[in-house]
Design a protein around this motif. Structure first.
Motif, short mmCIF file in Angstrom:
data_model
loop_
_atom_site.label_atom_id
_atom_site.label_comp_id
_atom_site.label_asym_id
_atom_site.label_seq_id
_atom_site.Cartn_x
_atom_site.Cartn_y
_atom_site.Cartn_z
N GLN A 105 32.55 51.44 34.61
CA GLN A 105 31.74 52.51 34.01
C GLN A 105 30.25 52.27 34.23
O GLN A 105 29.50 53.19 34.58
CB GLN A 105 32.00 52.56 32.50
N ALA A 106 29.83 51.02 34.04
CA ALA A 106 28.41 50.69 34.20
C ALA A 106 27.96 50.90 35.64
O ALA A 106 26.79 51.18 35.90
CB ALA A 106 28.17 49.25 33.78
N ALA A 107 28.91 50.80 36.59
CA ALA A 107 28.59 51.01 38.00
C ALA A 107 28.68 52.48 38.39
O ALA A 107 28.49 52.83 39.55
CB ALA A 107 29.54 50.18 38.87
N GLY A 108 29.00 53.35 37.42
CA GLY A 108 29.04 54.78 37.68
C GLY A 108 30.35 55.27 38.27
O GLY A 108 30.41 56.37 38.83
N ALA A 109 31.41 54.50 38.13
CA ALA A 109 32.71 54.90 38.68
C ALA A 109 33.26 56.12 37.95
O ALA A 109 33.14 56.22 36.73
CB ALA A 109 33.70 53.75 38.59
N ASP A 110 33.86 57.03 38.70
CA ASP A 110 34.46 58.24 38.12
C ASP A 110 35.97 58.03 38.06
O ASP A 110 36.71 58.37 38.98
CB ASP A 110 34.11 59.46 38.98
N LEU A 111 36.42 57.43 36.96
CA LEU A 111 37.82 57.05 36.82
C LEU A 111 38.45 57.72 35.61
O LEU A 111 37.76 58.03 34.63
CB LEU A 111 37.95 55.53 36.71
N THR A 112 39.76 57.91 35.67
CA THR A 112 40.52 58.51 34.57
C THR A 112 41.46 57.46 33.98
O THR A 112 42.18 56.79 34.72
CB THR A 112 41.33 59.72 35.07
N PHE A 113 41.43 57.32 32.67
CA PHE A 113 42.33 56.40 31.98
C PHE A 113 43.72 57.03 31.93
O PHE A 113 43.93 58.05 31.28
CB PHE A 113 41.83 56.12 30.57
N LEU A 114 44.67 56.40 32.61
CA LEU A 114 46.03 56.91 32.70
C LEU A 114 46.89 56.49 31.51
O LEU A 114 47.62 57.28 30.93
CB LEU A 114 46.66 56.43 34.01
N ALA A 115 46.81 55.21 31.13
CA ALA A 115 47.65 54.69 30.04
C ALA A 115 47.05 53.39 29.54
O ALA A 115 46.17 52.80 30.16
CB ALA A 115 49.07 54.45 30.53
N GLN A 116 47.56 52.96 28.40
CA GLN A 116 47.08 51.73 27.76
C GLN A 116 48.28 50.95 27.25
O GLN A 116 49.26 51.52 26.79
CB GLN A 116 46.18 52.11 26.58
N GLU A 117 48.21 49.61 27.38
CA GLU A 117 49.22 48.77 26.73
C GLU A 117 48.66 48.32 25.38
O GLU A 117 47.51 47.92 25.28
CB GLU A 117 49.53 47.54 27.58
N ALA A 118 49.50 48.38 24.35
CA ALA A 118 49.09 47.96 23.01
C ALA A 118 48.65 46.49 23.04
O ALA A 118 49.00 45.74 23.95
CB ALA A 118 50.25 48.17 22.04
N PRO A 119 47.88 46.05 22.04
CA PRO A 119 47.30 44.70 22.04
C PRO A 119 48.29 43.55 22.24
O PRO A 119 49.42 43.60 21.78
CB PRO A 119 46.65 44.60 20.65
N SER A 120 47.79 42.52 22.95
CA SER A 120 48.54 41.28 23.18
C SER A 120 47.57 40.10 23.05
O SER A 120 47.30 39.40 24.02
CB SER A 120 49.18 41.28 24.57
N PRO A 121 47.02 39.86 21.86
CA PRO A 121 45.94 38.86 21.71
C PRO A 121 46.33 37.44 22.07
O PRO A 121 45.47 36.64 22.46
CB PRO A 121 45.56 38.97 20.23
N ALA A 122 47.62 37.09 21.96
CA ALA A 122 48.02 35.71 22.25
C ALA A 122 48.28 35.48 23.74
O ALA A 122 48.56 34.35 24.15
CB ALA A 122 49.29 35.35 21.46
N ALA A 123 48.14 36.52 24.55
CA ALA A 123 48.45 36.41 25.97
C ALA A 123 47.27 35.92 26.81
O ALA A 123 47.33 35.93 28.04
CB ALA A 123 48.94 37.75 26.51
N GLN A 124 46.21 35.48 26.16
CA GLN A 124 45.08 34.85 26.85
C GLN A 124 44.48 33.82 25.90
O GLN A 124 44.54 33.98 24.68
CB GLN A 124 44.04 35.87 27.29
#
Length: 326
Positions: A105-124
């Motif tokens: 976004q900061a670089a000005g990209a024109d992208l569309t959010f297709l989908a999201q995975e629900a949170p996985s805080p322990a996976a990092q």
């Protein structure tokens, strides 16, 4: 043989009426769907659901009725993947960490959010060697820490440091891919390593490591699937198929952990037990992206801007959102 069709005035009026009832958008979409198209899909090795679909050949089968073929393009990390998407070298991106779209976004990209995975805080997590004198996140002051730039672990590190009363400027960053990061970590070239699954699980099972902190309470780690906005507008039919298959595959992986691990083992070059451990920490719950769910995206953007890692301040809501049911 040539067949000549004759239309009466009454037939022509009826046909126009039918088209009007359907609407111009439907007519255009139908025409677009009949044109042959090659869909370019970018992914990372850790793109679990896409990896399953690739092995099973599911997307190719589901896209065939739309006259669409699929080409696969692997990337080592999320930032170059989204750069390729923005430069029209890809049409769809497999999941990237929640931090990556902020940089795009900061670089000005024109992208569309297709989908999201629900949170996985322990996976990092932030890890150190088992015999390291580092006992808390506060002990990371002045230390050299390896991680992939712009990845979810980048924000995890910033958030963890902030919680411990430190800033990003208090550590020495070493921007490394997961493979390079592990090599540096095991050689002792870095004091700590911040990494995500399945690389995290592999390190835990194959090396002597200790977790300093994961994302619990500080970085929820939601992963996003994106598309070029121009492609999203031209072929929503393709995106609907991709979304539906991701949603189904996410449920299958969680309901069949051993089968999923066995399927991914030769693809990732990891033993099935390691993959099963990694998959247990990921939600794989695919859902639509809604404006109300982008609050953490804004916090991520503000954190990176505050640390002078983004060239400008951004509004996380200033993005296009795909509606799979539309």
């Amino acid at each position: 043989m040539t067949t000549t069709f004759k239309f009466s005035r009454r037939t022509a009026i009826a046909s126009l009426g039918a088209l009007a009832a359907i609407g111009p958008g439907a007519v255009l979409a139908q025409g677009a769907a009949t044109r042959p198209i090659s869909v370019r899909l970018g992914y990372q090795k850790s793109s679990t659901l896409i990896a399953v679909l690739k092995v099973q050949g599911t997307l190719e089968k589901q896209l065939a009725p739309l006259n669409a073929t699929l080409s696969w393009h692997e990337f080592t990390s999320g930032l170059p993947l989204l750069e390729a998407l923005n430069l029209d070298n890809l049409d769809i991106s497999a999941d990237v960490a929640d931090t990556v779209p902020v940089f795009a976004q900061a670089a000005g990209a024109d992208l569309t959010f297709l989908a999201q995975e629900a949170p996985s805080p322990a996976a990092q997590a932030i890890v150190v060697r088992e015999d390291s004198p580092i006992k808390t996140v506060a002990d990371l002051k002045g230390k050299k820490i390896g991680f992939a730039k712009a990845a979810g672990v980048h924000y995890l590190l910033i958030a963890a440091l902030d919680k411990a009363g430190l800033s990003f400027r208090d550590i020495e960053p070493a921007y490394l891919t997961p493979a390079d990061g592990r090599a540096a970590f095991e050689k002792g070239a870095i004091d700590a390593w911040v990494v995500w699954d399945p690389f995290l699980s592999a390190a835990q099972r194959q090396s002597k490591v200790r977790v300093l902190a994961d994302g619990a309470g500080i970085a929820s780690y939601q992963r996003y699937y994106l598309a070029r906005s121009k492609f999203a507008k031209a072929r929503p039919d393709v995106l609907r198929v991709v979304y539906a298959e991701l949603e189904k595959t996410g449920k299958w992986v969680k309901q069949n952990p051993k089968e999923a691990a066995a399927l991914l083992s030769p693809v990732w070059g990891l033993d099935a037990a390691t993959i099963e451990q990694a998959n247990n920490r990921r939600s794989y719950a695919v859902r639509p992206v809604v404006a109300e769910g982008l609050g953490e995206q804004q916090r991520i953007a503000d954190a990176f801007f505050s640390e002078k890692l983004l060239p400008r301040k951004i509004n996380a809501l200033d993005v296009a959102l795909f509606k799979p049911g539309a």
